[in-house]
Design a protein around this motif. Structure first.
Motif, PDB file in Angstrom:
ATOM      1  N   GLN A  58       0.753  -1.315  -0.046  1.00  0.00           N
ATOM      2  CA  GLN A  58      -0.025   0.106  -0.017  1.00  0.00           C
ATOM      3  C   GLN A  58       1.129   1.320   0.031  1.00  0.00           C
ATOM      4  O   GLN A  58       1.543   1.617   0.988  1.00  0.00           O
ATOM      5  CB  GLN A  58      -0.903  -0.116   1.118  1.00  0.00           C
ATOM      6  CG  GLN A  58      -1.652  -1.271   1.528  1.00  0.00           C
ATOM      7  CD  GLN A  58      -1.968  -1.601   2.883  1.00  0.00           C
ATOM      8  OE1 GLN A  58      -1.170  -1.543   3.817  1.00  0.00           O
ATOM      9  NE2 GLN A  58      -3.257  -1.838   3.168  1.00  0.00           N
ATOM     10  N   PRO A  59       1.031   1.767  -1.208  1.00  0.00           N
ATOM     11  CA  PRO A  59       2.057   3.058  -1.104  1.00  0.00           C
ATOM     12  C   PRO A  59       1.427   4.178  -0.262  1.00  0.00           C
ATOM     13  O   PRO A  59       2.160   4.942   0.260  1.00  0.00           O
ATOM     14  CB  PRO A  59       2.212   3.194  -2.725  1.00  0.00           C
ATOM     15  CG  PRO A  59       1.420   2.347  -3.319  1.00  0.00           C
ATOM     16  CD  PRO A  59       0.660   1.410  -2.607  1.00  0.00           C
ATOM     17  N   GLU A  60       0.196   4.367  -0.364  1.00  0.00           N
ATOM     18  CA  GLU A  60      -0.757   5.503   0.339  1.00  0.00           C
ATOM     19  C   GLU A  60      -1.908   5.022   0.985  1.00  0.00           C
ATOM     20  O   GLU A  60      -2.559   4.338   0.175  1.00  0.00           O
ATOM     21  CB  GLU A  60      -0.694   6.571  -0.399  1.00  0.00           C
ATOM     22  CG  GLU A  60      -1.045   7.811   0.250  1.00  0.00           C
ATOM     23  CD  GLU A  60      -1.213   9.016  -0.589  1.00  0.00           C
ATOM     24  OE1 GLU A  60      -0.053   9.550  -0.970  1.00  0.00           O
ATOM     25  OE2 GLU A  60      -2.343   9.871  -0.912  1.00  0.00           O
ATOM     26  N   MET A  61      -2.257   5.388   2.115  1.00  0.00           N
ATOM     27  CA  MET A  61      -3.502   5.376   2.641  1.00  0.00           C
ATOM     28  C   MET A  61      -4.162   6.465   3.340  1.00  0.00           C
ATOM     29  O   MET A  61      -3.224   7.347   3.845  1.00  0.00           O
ATOM     30  CB  MET A  61      -3.658   4.248   3.673  1.00  0.00           C
ATOM     31  CG  MET A  61      -3.185   2.785   3.056  1.00  0.00           C
ATOM     32  SD  MET A  61      -3.404   1.476   4.326  1.00  0.00           S
ATOM     33  CE  MET A  61      -5.179   1.383   4.433  1.00  0.00           C
ATOM     34  N   SER A  62      -5.489   6.760   3.384  1.00  0.00           N
ATOM     35  CA  SER A  62      -6.015   7.811   3.867  1.00  0.00           C
ATOM     36  C   SER A  62      -7.380   7.280   4.585  1.00  0.00           C
ATOM     37  O   SER A  62      -8.130   6.613   4.302  1.00  0.00           O
ATOM     38  CB  SER A  62      -6.560   8.816   2.565  1.00  0.00           C
ATOM     39  OG  SER A  62      -6.870   9.963   3.404  1.00  0.00           O
ATOM     40  N   THR A  67      -0.041  10.886  11.154  1.00  0.00           N
ATOM     41  CA  THR A  67       0.133  11.033   9.586  1.00  0.00           C
ATOM     42  C   THR A  67       1.668  11.149   9.484  1.00  0.00           C
ATOM     43  O   THR A  67       2.352  11.763  10.265  1.00  0.00           O
ATOM     44  CB  THR A  67      -0.351  12.474   9.175  1.00  0.00           C
ATOM     45  OG1 THR A  67      -1.754  12.507   9.254  1.00  0.00           O
ATOM     46  CG2 THR A  67       0.244  12.676   7.457  1.00  0.00           C
ATOM     47  N   MET A 122       5.107   8.519   7.108  1.00  0.00           N
ATOM     48  CA  MET A 122       5.505   7.292   6.724  1.00  0.00           C
ATOM     49  C   MET A 122       5.541   6.182   7.380  1.00  0.00           C
ATOM     50  O   MET A 122       6.201   6.479   8.512  1.00  0.00           O
ATOM     51  CB  MET A 122       6.761   7.581   5.720  1.00  0.00           C
ATOM     52  CG  MET A 122       6.620   8.185   4.330  1.00  0.00           C
ATOM     53  SD  MET A 122       5.744   7.603   3.276  1.00  0.00           S
ATOM     54  CE  MET A 122       6.681   6.012   2.977  1.00  0.00           C
ATOM     55  N   THR A 140       4.550   2.855   3.699  1.00  0.00           N
ATOM     56  CA  THR A 140       3.309   3.329   3.225  1.00  0.00           C
ATOM     57  C   THR A 140       2.978   4.628   3.789  1.00  0.00           C
ATOM     58  O   THR A 140       3.196   5.119   5.038  1.00  0.00           O
ATOM     59  CB  THR A 140       2.384   2.133   3.783  1.00  0.00           C
ATOM     60  OG1 THR A 140       2.361   0.993   3.416  1.00  0.00           O
ATOM     61  CG2 THR A 140       0.484   2.863   3.867  1.00  0.00           C
ATOM     62  N   HIS A 141       2.503   5.782   3.085  1.00  0.00           N
ATOM     63  CA  HIS A 141       2.278   7.113   3.524  1.00  0.00           C
ATOM     64  C   HIS A 141       0.844   6.890   3.894  1.00  0.00           C
ATOM     65  O   HIS A 141      -0.077   6.933   3.332  1.00  0.00           O
ATOM     66  CB  HIS A 141       2.642   7.845   2.261  1.00  0.00           C
ATOM     67  CG  HIS A 141       2.465   9.362   2.601  1.00  0.00           C
ATOM     68  ND1 HIS A 141       1.836  10.430   1.832  1.00  0.00           N
ATOM     69  CD2 HIS A 141       2.421  10.089   3.799  1.00  0.00           C
ATOM     70  CE1 HIS A 141       1.782  11.451   2.435  1.00  0.00           C
ATOM     71  NE2 HIS A 141       2.265  11.165   3.809  1.00  0.00           N
ATOM     72  N   LEU A 142       0.649   7.286   5.350  1.00  0.00           N
ATOM     73  CA  LEU A 142      -0.671   7.060   5.973  1.00  0.00           C
ATOM     74  C   LEU A 142      -1.102   8.699   6.327  1.00  0.00           C
ATOM     75  O   LEU A 142      -0.267   9.242   6.780  1.00  0.00           O
ATOM     76  CB  LEU A 142      -0.669   6.558   7.478  1.00  0.00           C
ATOM     77  CG  LEU A 142      -1.814   6.480   8.122  1.00  0.00           C
ATOM     78  CD1 LEU A 142      -2.880   5.905   7.462  1.00  0.00           C
ATOM     79  CD2 LEU A 142      -1.703   5.911   9.537  1.00  0.00           C
ATOM     80  N   ILE A 143      -1.995   9.272   5.752  1.00  0.00           N
ATOM     81  CA  ILE A 143      -2.580  10.336   5.964  1.00  0.00           C
ATOM     82  C   ILE A 143      -3.995  10.246   6.709  1.00  0.00           C
ATOM     83  O   ILE A 143      -4.890   9.562   6.585  1.00  0.00           O
ATOM     84  CB  ILE A 143      -2.909  10.995   4.899  1.00  0.00           C
ATOM     85  CG1 ILE A 143      -1.683  11.246   3.825  1.00  0.00           C
ATOM     86  CG2 ILE A 143      -3.752  12.368   5.000  1.00  0.00           C
ATOM     87  CD1 ILE A 143      -1.997  11.601   2.417  1.00  0.00           C
ATOM     88  N   GLY A 198      11.357   8.144  -1.428  1.00  0.00           N
ATOM     89  CA  GLY A 198      10.393   7.374  -1.670  1.00  0.00           C
ATOM     90  C   GLY A 198      10.935   5.749  -1.339  1.00  0.00           C
ATOM     91  O   GLY A 198      10.268   5.017  -1.947  1.00  0.00           O
TER      92      GLY A 198
END
Lengths: 115, 113
Positions: free
Chosen positions: A8-12, A87, A89, A109-112, B40
């Motif tokens: 998961q590269p990013e989750m919000s 919020t 990484m 995973t970047h969590l926002i 990244g």
């Protein structure tokens, strides 16, 4: 060699919700450690939680808990009652128990957390 | 208890110039690590010290990178000459002994122009 995969590269999510970050790994070792680290924009890598592979009980630290499935080589992180300060990484990492070669990290995973 | 200290926090240099990064581990931690973190990506181990001995430097590009840990405390990582591809964050970490939890410093962000 060990590999760590975070798919998961990013989750919000919204503030106060529960979120789960996934991590799988590949190793031939039987004894090892698994970690979740948090890296906010300040770049300081902060330890969130640690799991010893020989322990069947899942580690917990306040709002953070893991689901460690050794046979499946899965190590997910659950954050309950998420807060704006969560919020960041999040990196999953692996380390051998014997002759530690340093940590092997996933890509993160970047969590926002949305207000 | 003071954490891992790194300096400088930021460094901008032109290619072919030398650069050095300094790390002071947590007091009493005899294992010290240097990691490279590209944009990244997760950090990758460059070198690990147990006291003053480099016990794992297989990932350190020895043609241009060097490191030392005199007296088993502070450590310095040097690049000479720097290349454009060296632009990254350089992280230092320490632990009580090999196999224990690693604690990280804030890192040095290097930009090579």
């Amino acid at each position: 060699a060990q590999t760590v995969t975070q798919s998961q590269p990013e989750m919000s999510v919204q503030e106060a919700e529960t979120v789960t970050l996934s991590c799988t790994y590949d190793t031939s070792e039987n004894n090892y450690y698994l970690f979740w680290y948090k890296q906010p924009p300040s770049r300081q890598m902060i330890l969130v939680i640690r799991q010893e592979a020989y322990k069947q009980q899942n580690a917990t630290e306040n709002r953070f808990s893991v689901n460690f499935q050794k046979a499946a080589k899965s190590f997910s992180l659950k954050i309950s009652d998420s807060q704006l300060g969560d919020t960041a990484m999040y990196f999953c990492a692996f380390m051998k128990q014997k002759r530690a070669d340093g940590l092997t990290f996933g890509k993160g995973t970047h969590l926002i957390i949305q207000p | 208890e003071a954490g891992v200290v790194q300096s400088p926090r930021y460094k901008i240099i032109e290619k072919k110039q030398p650069v050095a990064f300094w790390c002071n581990p947590i007091s009493g931690h005899n294992t010290l690590y240097w990691y490279l973190q590209n944009l990244g990506q997760g950090p990758e181990l460059l070198i690990r010290y147990e006291n003053e001995e480099a016990v794992d430097d297989s990932q350190l590009p020895k043609d241009r990178f060097s490191a030392e840990r005199l007296k088993g405390v502070d450590s310095t990582l040097k690049i000479q000459p720097a290349e454009l591809g060296d632009s990254a964050v350089y992280l230092c970490a320490s632990s009580l002994e090999t196999g224990n939890t690693q604690y990280f410093g804030p890192g040095t962000r290097l930009t090579v122009l």
